[in-house]
Design a protein around this motif. Structure first.
Motif, PDB file in Angstrom:
ATOM      1  N   PRO A 107       0.869  -0.960   0.016  1.00  0.00           N
ATOM      2  CA  PRO A 107       0.056   0.064   0.017  1.00  0.00           C
ATOM      3  C   PRO A 107       0.974   1.180  -0.038  1.00  0.00           C
ATOM      4  N   GLY A 108       0.299   2.306  -0.755  1.00  0.00           N
ATOM      5  CA  GLY A 108       1.198   3.705  -0.843  1.00  0.00           C
ATOM      6  C   GLY A 108       2.300   3.607  -1.524  1.00  0.00           C
ATOM      7  N   VAL A 109       2.809   2.254  -2.231  1.00  0.00           N
ATOM      8  CA  VAL A 109       4.129   2.503  -3.145  1.00  0.00           C
ATOM      9  C   VAL A 109       3.636   2.640  -4.523  1.00  0.00           C
ATOM     10  N   VAL A 110       4.103   3.725  -5.169  1.00  0.00           N
ATOM     11  CA  VAL A 110       3.568   4.068  -6.405  1.00  0.00           C
ATOM     12  C   VAL A 110       3.856   2.840  -7.542  1.00  0.00           C
ATOM     13  N   ASP A 111       2.810   2.735  -8.286  1.00  0.00           N
ATOM     14  CA  ASP A 111       2.648   1.656  -9.523  1.00  0.00           C
ATOM     15  C   ASP A 111       3.232   0.432  -9.002  1.00  0.00           C
ATOM     16  N   ASP A 112       3.100   0.062  -7.672  1.00  0.00           N
ATOM     17  CA  ASP A 112       3.387  -1.461  -7.090  1.00  0.00           C
ATOM     18  C   ASP A 112       2.393  -2.382  -7.889  1.00  0.00           C
ATOM     19  N   ALA A 113       1.103  -1.830  -7.742  1.00  0.00           N
ATOM     20  CA  ALA A 113       0.025  -2.626  -8.554  1.00  0.00           C
ATOM     21  C   ALA A 113       0.648  -3.429  -9.828  1.00  0.00           C
ATOM     22  N   GLU A 114       1.075  -2.410 -10.597  1.00  0.00           N
ATOM     23  CA  GLU A 114       1.867  -2.816 -11.940  1.00  0.00           C
ATOM     24  C   GLU A 114       3.127  -3.680 -11.894  1.00  0.00           C
ATOM     25  N   ALA A 115       3.904  -3.354 -10.873  1.00  0.00           N
ATOM     26  CA  ALA A 115       4.801  -4.036 -10.770  1.00  0.00           C
ATOM     27  C   ALA A 115       4.599  -5.347 -10.403  1.00  0.00           C
ATOM     28  N   VAL A 116       3.620  -5.680  -9.466  1.00  0.00           N
ATOM     29  CA  VAL A 116       3.093  -7.146  -9.251  1.00  0.00           C
ATOM     30  C   VAL A 116       2.675  -7.832 -10.344  1.00  0.00           C
ATOM     31  N   ARG A 117       1.819  -6.943 -11.130  1.00  0.00           N
ATOM     32  CA  ARG A 117       1.260  -7.729 -12.305  1.00  0.00           C
ATOM     33  C   ARG A 117       2.543  -8.409 -13.362  1.00  0.00           C
ATOM     34  N   LYS A 118       3.620  -7.679 -13.428  1.00  0.00           N
ATOM     35  CA  LYS A 118       4.718  -8.030 -14.045  1.00  0.00           C
ATOM     36  C   LYS A 118       5.352  -9.102 -13.416  1.00  0.00           C
ATOM     37  N   GLN A 119       5.652  -9.341 -12.201  1.00  0.00           N
ATOM     38  CA  GLN A 119       6.388 -10.265 -11.478  1.00  0.00           C
ATOM     39  C   GLN A 119       5.598 -11.259 -11.070  1.00  0.00           C
ATOM     40  N   VAL A 120       4.194 -11.254 -11.102  1.00  0.00           N
ATOM     41  CA  VAL A 120       3.565 -12.380 -10.488  1.00  0.00           C
ATOM     42  C   VAL A 120       2.402 -12.999 -11.650  1.00  0.00           C
ATOM     43  N   ARG A 121       2.645 -14.151 -11.609  1.00  0.00           N
ATOM     44  CA  ARG A 121       1.218 -14.613 -12.500  1.00  0.00           C
ATOM     45  C   ARG A 121       0.448 -15.595 -11.701  1.00  0.00           C
ATOM     46  N   ILE A 122      -0.708 -15.630 -11.974  1.00  0.00           N
ATOM     47  CA  ILE A 122      -1.580 -16.738 -11.216  1.00  0.00           C
ATOM     48  C   ILE A 122      -1.863 -17.815 -12.113  1.00  0.00           C
ATOM     49  N   ALA A 123      -1.405 -18.992 -11.740  1.00  0.00           N
ATOM     50  CA  ALA A 123      -1.577 -20.046 -12.635  1.00  0.00           C
ATOM     51  C   ALA A 123      -3.169 -20.842 -12.160  1.00  0.00           C
TER      52      ALA A 123
END
Ligand SMILES: NC(=O)c1ccc[n+]([C@@H]2O[C@H](COP(=O)([O-])OP(=O)(O)OC[C@H]3O[C@@H](n4cnc5c(N)ncnc54)[C@H](O)[C@@H]3O)[C@@H](O)[C@H]2O)c1
Ligand SMILES: O=c1ccn([C@@H]2O[C@H](COP(=O)(O)OP(=O)(O)O[C@H]3O[C@H](CO)[C@@H](O)[C@H](O)[C@H]3O)[C@@H](O)[C@H]2O)c(=O)[nH]1
Length: 495
Positions: free
Chosen positions: A402-418
């Motif tokens: 929370p509060g980290v700019v663009d972190d949601a986007e970074a998570v989407r790049k780093q994490v994949r839901i299988a």
């Protein structure tokens, strides 16, 4: 079906035979608990209310907001008969002669006691709501887990605001403590056959009458010998104490797991050997990556805060150590993954099997998987996560800072839901088991062979729950590390 409504008789303003129940808070506790009461007491009207309209809509739909084995069947049988879900909090309060307060009591995130004390503002808001809309005497039951003596605050609020009934008599409130001991994943089983039902009351005639009225509700399916009546403060403290003692066992076995790994002892054998002593018992001694869930950490922190507030520093330090050991267990496991993968997981693909804090629930609160995935993110790994019940949205939310700019986007790049175990593990360097789902535990040798084939070599498997057959997996070819079961054997010549 007979009418479920109607007024109850009373002793000095205390309803003695409950006919109508309101439950404030349609969460993991309020929903299942009061659905089971409706099932077992068809003569009682049960209305579960919440300020969250999305949650109530879900309770009224085919996809309930809480996943619990057996819950769907219970709700299907009673909903619309004597079980109702509503956002009309005031109407349900007015109609009820017994009200469960089952709202959340999370750890405070700011102000006095930040990080330790329970945030009681939801309990207080519910209490004030009851005081302002009630037009008849009621039994108020603390179902939420609360610090010792919360009932006294509730009583003061209710008595300072109580009004008069239509016939001119002053309405009265009796407060009971009735903590809930269900565990998620087995909630329905636990509610059908509880080890005990604890009811705390004031030691007055009205207090006892209220406790008996609540006991009568449970006695529709629970043997009277299992209902234990105590004083209010003992009941409130027993809930915190029970969770502290359970969590303490897990931290104790996890501390021994660390010794096992350093010495070659096997923690399952150690736990079994100790558990054969009837004084110790064999339950809750399963070594793991660490305990999760919404309760253990929160309730122990609450106990730590309570002890410190009472000037009992040594007591507070003692219980705090249970939490510190849990944090250490998770970190030790994460470090083991990185050091085993040749001290770097940067740009490596890591498959995480299981995201819920335990099997048979979709709940991720304080799940060990969150801590591990955040650690792996910092090491710049790519993470593929598979969990049979947790939603993609929930995982993304849990991993975004929370509060980290663009972190949601970074998570989407780093994490994949299988979509399956195999999907998560394809091309991965390591598999990490974070939840003890049966699907992982019961996977066949052929399934593991297919997974192994699709992974990078060497293929590592880290079992954070002690559920897989390490011998079989080593035969398949995996380099296996299981909590408390010796070092990872990377090269067979070391074996
Ligand atoms: N989850 C468990 O397994 C478990 C087991 C035993 C005890 N408990 C305790 O039970 C309590 C509830 O836990 P939970 O997991 O069900 O929480 P939860 O967050 O799932 O549900 C609480 C619900 O209360 C609602 N709420 C809050 N304030 C309200 C208000 N003023 N009026 C109406 N609704 C309101 C929220 O919208 C939410 O839906 C906590 O004190 C918890 O410690 C939880
Ligand atoms: O031997 C064990 C037992 C449990 N766990 C872990 O401990 C956590 C909590 O498990 P569990 O206690 O089964 O689930 P909860 O739903 O958190 O239930 C606890 O917290 C509830 C909320 O207060 C109480 O009502 C229950 O009695 C109490 O068991 C989970 O991550 C488990 O994987 C272990 O690591 N080893």
């Amino acid at each position: 079906m007979a009418a479920v409504n109607g007024s109850s008789s009373n002793i000095q303003g205390v309803p003695t035979h409950v006919k109508s129940i309101c439950c404030i808070g349609a969460g993991y506790v309020g929903g299942p608990t009061c659905s089971v009461i409706a099932l077992k007491c068809p003569h009682i009207k049960v209305t579960i209310v919440d300020i969250n309209p999305v949650r109530i809509a879900a309770w009224n739909s085919d996809v309930l907001p809480v996943y619990e084995p057996g819950l769907d069947e219970v709700v299907r049988e009673c909903r619309g008969r004597n079980l109702f879900f509503s956002t009309d909090v005031d109407a349900a309060i007015k109609e009820a002669d017994l009200i469960f307060v089952s709202v959340n009591t999370p750890t405070k995130t700011s102000g006095v006691g930040k990080g330790f004390a329970a945030d009681l503002h939801y309990v207080e808001a519910s209490t004030r709501r009851i005081a302002s809309v009630a037009t008849s005497s009621k039994i108020i039951v603390e179902k939420s887990t609360v610090p010792c003596r919360t009932a006294a605050s509730m009583r003061t609020i209710l008595e300072s605001n109580s009004t008069f009934a239509a016939d001119g008599t002053q309405i009265s409130f009796q407060i009971l403590s009735n903590p809930e001991f269900l565990a998620e994943g087995t909630a329905i089983r636990d509610l059908f056959a509880p080890d005990r039902v604890l009811i705390g009351s004031l030691d007055t005639q009205q207090g006892k009458a209220a406790a008996n009225a609540l006991s009568e509700v449970y006695e529709n399916w629970v043997d009277r010998s299992k209902v234990y009546q105590t004083g209010l403060w003992s009941s409130e403290l027993s809930k915190l104490a029970a969770n502290a003692l359970l969590a303490q066992r897990i931290s104790s076995i996890n501390s021994l797991a660390a010794i096992c790994e350093a010495t070659g002892a096997n923690v399952d054998e150690v736990a079994h050997a100790c558990g054969l002593d009837g004084r110790i018992g064999n339950k809750f001694l399963k070594a793991s990556v660490g305990f999760g869930g919404s309760c253990f950490q929160k309730d122990i922190l609450n106990l730590v805060y309570l002890s410190e507030s009472l000037g009992l520093k040594e007591v507070s330090d003692y219980w705090h150590q249970v939490i510190k050991m849990n944090e250490y267990s998770k970190e030790r496991f994460a470090r083991k993954v990185v050091s085993t993968l040749f001290n770097t997981i940067t740009f490596k693909k890591i498959a995480v099997l299981g995201f819920a804090f335990k099997k048979d629930t979709g709940d991720t609160r304080e799940a060990a998987a969150i801590t591990l995935c955040k650690y792996f993110r910092q090491e710049r790994a790519f993470i593929a996560i598979y969990d049979p019940k947790v939603t993609t949205n929930q995982i993304m939310l849990d991993l975004t800072e929370p509060g980290v700019v663009d972190d949601a986007e970074a998570v989407r790049k780093q994490v994949r839901i299988a979509t399956s175990m195999q999907d998560a593990c394809d091309d991965a360097e390591a598999v990490i088991i974070c939840t003890e789902w049966d699907e992982f535990k019961n996977a066949s040798k052929q399934e593991w062979e297919a997974i192994y084939k699709a992974m990078k070599k060497p293929s590592f498997l880290f079992d954070g729950r002690g559920i897989v057959d390490t011998k079989m997996l080593r035969e398949v070819g995996f380099k296996v590390h299981a909590v408390g079961k010796g070092p990872v054997i990377v090269d067979p010549v070391w074996a």
